[in-house]
Design an enzyme around this catalytic site. Structure first.
Site, PDB file in Angstrom:
ATOM      1  N   LYS A   1     -13.275   5.983  -8.633  1.00  0.00           N
ATOM      2  CA  LYS A   1     -12.635   7.264  -8.959  1.00  0.00           C
ATOM      3  C   LYS A   1     -13.191   7.816 -10.268  1.00  0.00           C
ATOM      4  CE  LYS A   1      -8.709   7.379 -10.943  1.00  0.00           C
ATOM      5  NZ  LYS A   1      -7.344   7.453 -11.475  1.00  0.00           N
TER       6      LYS A   1
ATOM      7  N   HIS B   1       0.852  -1.184   0.000  1.00  0.00           N
ATOM      8  CA  HIS B   1       0.000   0.000   0.000  1.00  0.00           C
ATOM      9  C   HIS B   1       0.885   1.231   0.000  1.00  0.00           C
ATOM     10  CE1 HIS B   1      -2.977   2.960   1.329  1.00  0.00           C
ATOM     11  NE2 HIS B   1      -3.894   2.099   0.980  1.00  0.00           N
TER      12      HIS B   1
END
Length: 924
Positions: free
Chosen positions: A584, A143
């Site tokens: 998104k 991440h």
């Protein structure tokens, strides 16, 4: 489960007092007083807001130097570590208490799930069939916003143990005082060690972090999961008592294999990841074998040992002689220990052979060629032990057998991922260097498929007669050769799938297959029959790509060569669905709807072509990236879309929350497995009679939500300038957080250049959490005349129920007063007012819409425990947010007067990001 917040607060307060003592002792009373001024001040602001007092607190922050701000941030950050740990420990105790009461168990436990199966008249044979087809595959990913160090994780793991003792010992006991002392000492170490990295992490660090969770919890958790489900089966389905459980769990990883947008992941790092995986699991097997050798001390002068044990020892005569060259009579009457010593030597040789990349010929002589050989040896011992000592036969020995079945020699299957256009460029380069091939870039999609198919049909490994290939092409071919070598060396499960991100054409799957041909990973028998060592998995992630699945999948499945290839992969096509980029791209509602519809489309296409599918869900930690309860999310999948198998990403930011401790890891794995079990049973997944009406209404919600979202993100001039100024997204890309760049390209971020994770992370830190809810209010308002139907949907449609529940939780984390403060970082007043007006209006619509839909007057009114947890966190998050705003101002000023020597603004800034992530949880 209900949470007694008074008990929890008391526990957090005790750990907090130890932290205060550590701070006072190490940095002085003045630092502690500063922290307390801010803590008490912002708590009071939450209780009784006062503009003058608020400004005083902001001015006070502005007066502090960077070193003081660093200490303040660290105190709140560690406080959140302690609070999260206390909460996790408390929930674990609650589950244990329920487990002790045999008539009770929590939602998602094996016992509760199997009882529900019995109540739904699922017969033993049907239950066995469900378990036979069950496959739960969590895939670990790095991440780019995870900054926690392994040192900190190890300290928190120790603290978990010490605080657990504190909670369960009498306060007047000596043991309690000892636990208090150890707890205080560990918190003292936490304060005196660095909780964030002081350098940019390497891919090696990220691989190491992923492997940490196997040693920390999973090697213990995996056998416990199998034991727990077996106990539940024996209790609730006694007819299946003798049923041998299959290995229904396996693990995957992207760390070291995900090269999409990360130039630091090369064929060398992929090789390193595989070798580190093998070293980790084979070293653990050595630890287990040594434990077994201490346990299985049975003498053949006292108990009867099965002949197969002696036969197996004899088959290893040469190795047996070398292992016991110090004393040929050692363990002569203890055949289990003798055989285990040989097994230990073989495991060591296996690891040496793998780590040498096949060059250690001496090790190769004694190495196991595959995990099945190791399993055979262990099963011979277990079969014999069970004839005279079932306790040991069904104990650690069985646990190790299950672990080997789950992890093999590879530990976790490494997926390879690359963006589709990368492969197209490589293929174009290869074509350009072959005189008999056309200009690939000029070919139509149909022509590309035809040429690729023609080349794939040819037998043998294709050769390249040129040194003029680009660096990109050389790297891709080197990767394929490394994969082929490691696949042969470590085993057929070493790699998972080759994931092609941004798939939008059928030719892109064929391109990867052709690249595999150069390394022998894909073969043709010359009669139109193709086979591949790695399955190719298209990743559909934009709204447009999700909508086009009904064109892309049939195009590739209509290719006879590709259909023949699937026959060599159990007739199964893996398909990955991207939650992050779709959200998104089009907003949270249309993302959810398109992902739901895509699964139905895939199911229909699979039925039409007579193939099976394995869905790979690319979920993140935050709701806007598919986060939320894994159990509920899986169980609420569209009816009939799961066929026993599910693969799901576990993002780096949530790995610690899920797998830091064994009991928590057991719980999380259990929830995922039972969710899959429910989703695969028609007795659980029953389509409501009004489903067509529900789906039609959700489609209208999606359209309205997408219009609102795109109006803001696509059609508001200056929106991405606003975003880059009011959130820490620019700073995220500069700080020592992840090896992968936050942007695809340099310059001002845009929807196409910005990666989904920092997109969400930036909004979360600034307390907008905008991607998780923007458009929901407009959508709900647009169908207000159908509110009664929507309320019905919550009651009877699990998909909608889970969706709304997740939205409510994420929306509650938004804080408009804090967002307004961040908005002041935008230097264009007109742009700021325009966007903040739109955001505020949508926020108000979402607030009223959710409360009306859920028949409540305040958010999370039906989830009081969660509401209380978020409420107390806010008072501790507020000071960090205001400190971060001050630090962003300083960082963006050239020749800043605040850059005081060694304590530059970058240091406290990265700590503020880490602290907010710890407090908010599920930030990106």
């Amino acid at each position: 489960m209900t949470i007694d917040n008074d008990v929890l607060r008391e526990r957090i307060s005790l750990l907090g007092s130890f932290l205060g003592e550590a701070i006072s002792r190490q940095t002085g009373e003045q630092t502690l007083n500063t922290i307390e001024t801010l803590r008490q001040g912002f708590i009071q602001q939450r209780r009784a807001p006062n503009a003058a007092n608020q400004q005083q607190l902001i001015d006070f922050i502005a007066s502090l130097d960077n070193q003081t701000l660093k200490n303040v941030i660290r105190s709140f950050s560690i406080y959140f570590f302690l609070a999260n740990l206390s909460e996790e420990n408390y929930l674990r105790e609650q589950r244990q208490a329920l487990r002790m009461q045999s008539e009770h168990s929590w939602e998602g436990s094996f016992r509760r799930t199997l009882l529900e199966c019995r109540e739904r008249n699922i017969e033993p044979a049907q239950m066995q069939e469900l378990i036979e087809q069950l496959k739960f595959i969590p895939v670990f990913t790095a991440h780019p916003t995870e900054a926690r160090r392994r040192t900190t994780m190890n300290l928190l793991q120790s603290l978990f143990t010490h605080s657990d003792a504190l909670n369960n010992l009498a306060e007047d006991s000596f043991a309690y005082e000892q636990a208090k002392e150890k707890t205080a000492q560990t918190i003292d170490l936490l304060w005196s060690s660095d909780e964030v990295r002081t350098r940019k992490p390497l891919v090696y660090d990220e691989i190491n972090n992923g492997l940490h969770y196997f040693n920390a919890s999973l090697f213990s958790a995996i056998p416990k999961v199998y034991r727990n489900i077996k106990d539940a089966i024996v209790d609730i389905y006694p007819e299946l008592t003798d049923y041998p459980l299959p290995a229904f769990m396996s693990f995957g990883s992207w760390i070291g294999g995900d090269r999409d947008g990360n130039p630091f992941v090369t064929h060398d790092t992929t090789e390193m990841a595989v070798l580190m995986h093998a070293d980790t699991v084979l070293r653990h097997y050595q630890v287990l074998i040594k434990k077994l050798r201490r346990e299985l001390i049975h003498s053949d002068t006292i108990v009867a040992i099965e002949p197969d044990v002696y036969t197996k020892i004899e088959s290893y005569r040469e190795l047996d002689r070398r292992v016991f060259d110090y004393n040929t009579d050692d363990y002569n009457n203890e055949p289990y220990r003798r055989l285990l010593s040989i097994i230990l030597a073989k495991i060591k040789s296996t690891n040496s052979h793998i780590q040498s990349k096949g060059s250690d010929s001496e090790a190769e002589k004694d190495a196991y060629t595959n995990p099945q050989e190791l399993l055979e040896d262990l099963r011979i011992i277990r079969k014999s032990v069970n004839t005279h000592d079932t306790a040991h036969g069904e104990g650690l020995l069985l646990d190790m057998i299950r672990l080997v079945k789950t992890c093999g020699f590879h530990l976790a299957a490494l997926d390879i991922r690359q963006e589709s256009s990368y492969h197209s460029e490589v293929i174009a380069d290869i074509f350009a260097n072959a005189s008999n091939l056309p200009d690939y870039q000029m070919l139509t999609e149909t022509e590309r498929q035809e040429w690729l198919t023609r080349l794939l049909e040819k037998p043998g490994t294709p050769l390249i007669y040129t040194d003029n290939l680009s660096d990109k092409t050389r790297e891709q071919l080197a990767l394929m050769n490394s994969v082929a070598t490691l696949h042969k060396l470590v085993g057929q499960d070493t790699f998972g799938s080759y994931v092609i991100s941004m798939t939008n054409n059928a030719s892109q799957l064929l391109e990867v297959l052709l690249l595999m041909r150069f390394a022998g990973l894909c073969k043709s028998n010359g009669q139109g029959q193709l086979s591949a060592d790695l399955p190719v998995a298209p990743l559909f992630e934009t709204i447009e790509d999700l909508k086009n699945i009904d064109k892309i999948l049939p195009a590739v499945l209509d290719n006879p060569l590709y259909r023949g290839l699937l026959a060599h992969s159990d007739n199964t096509q893996e398909i990955m669905l991207g939650y992050s980029d779709s959200s998104k791209d089009g907003g949270i509602i249309t993302s959810a709807w398109q992902l739901y519809s895509a699964q139905q489309t895939i199911n229909h296409i699979a039925a039409e072509y007579g193939i099976k599918t394995r869905l790979f869900h690319g979920r993140g930690g935050s709701v806007s990236r598919g986060g939320g309860s894994t159990h509920n999310a899986i169980a609420a999948q569209p009816a009939g879309t799961l066929h026993g198998e599910i693969k799901v990403t576990e993002q780096g930011e949530v790995l610690y929350a899920k797998y830091a401790n064994t009991d928590t890891a057991v719980f999380e794995l259990t929830m995922g497995i039972t969710g899959t079990l429910k989703a695969c049973s028609t007795r659980f997944v029953v389509q409501p009679p009004e489903l067509p009406n529900y789906e039609a209404l959700f489609a209208r919600l999606a359209d309205a939500g997408e219009r609102s979202y795109r109006t803001l993100t696509d059609h508001t001039e200056g929106f991405y300038r606003f975003y880059s100024q009011v959130t820490p997204v620019q700073e995220i890309s500069l700080l020592n957080i992840g090896s992968r760049p936050a942007h695809r390209n340099k310059g001002l971020p845009s929807k196409t250049t910005l990666r989904a994770i920092p997109w969400v992370f930036g909004w979360s830190l600034a307390r907008f959490t905008l991607p998780a809810w923007y458009g929901v209010g407009s959508a709900l308002h647009s169908v207000i005349d159908d509110e009664a139907l929507m309320k019905e949907m919550i009651d009877y449609w699990p998909f909608f129920n889970v969706f709304i529940s997740n939205i409510e939780m994420a929306f509650t984390k938004s804080e408009m007063s804090i967002a307004q403060a961040y908005s002041q970082l935008c230097d264009d007043e007109t742009l700021r007012e325009q966007i903040m007006q739109a955001v505020t209006d949508e926020h108000e619509l979402t607030y009223s819409g959710l409360n009306a839909l859920l028949n409540q007057t305040s958010l999370l009114a039906h989830q009081q425990s969660l509401a209380a947890s978020l409420q107390w966190r806010n008072a501790y998050l507020d000071p960090i947010n205001y400190i971060q705003i001050e630090l962003l101002k300083r960082a963006r000023q050239k020749d800043t007067i605040y850059d005081d020597g060694d304590f530059s603004v970058e240091d406290p800034l990265i700590r503020s990001i880490n602290a907010l992530a710890a407090g908010l949880r599920n930030t990106g």
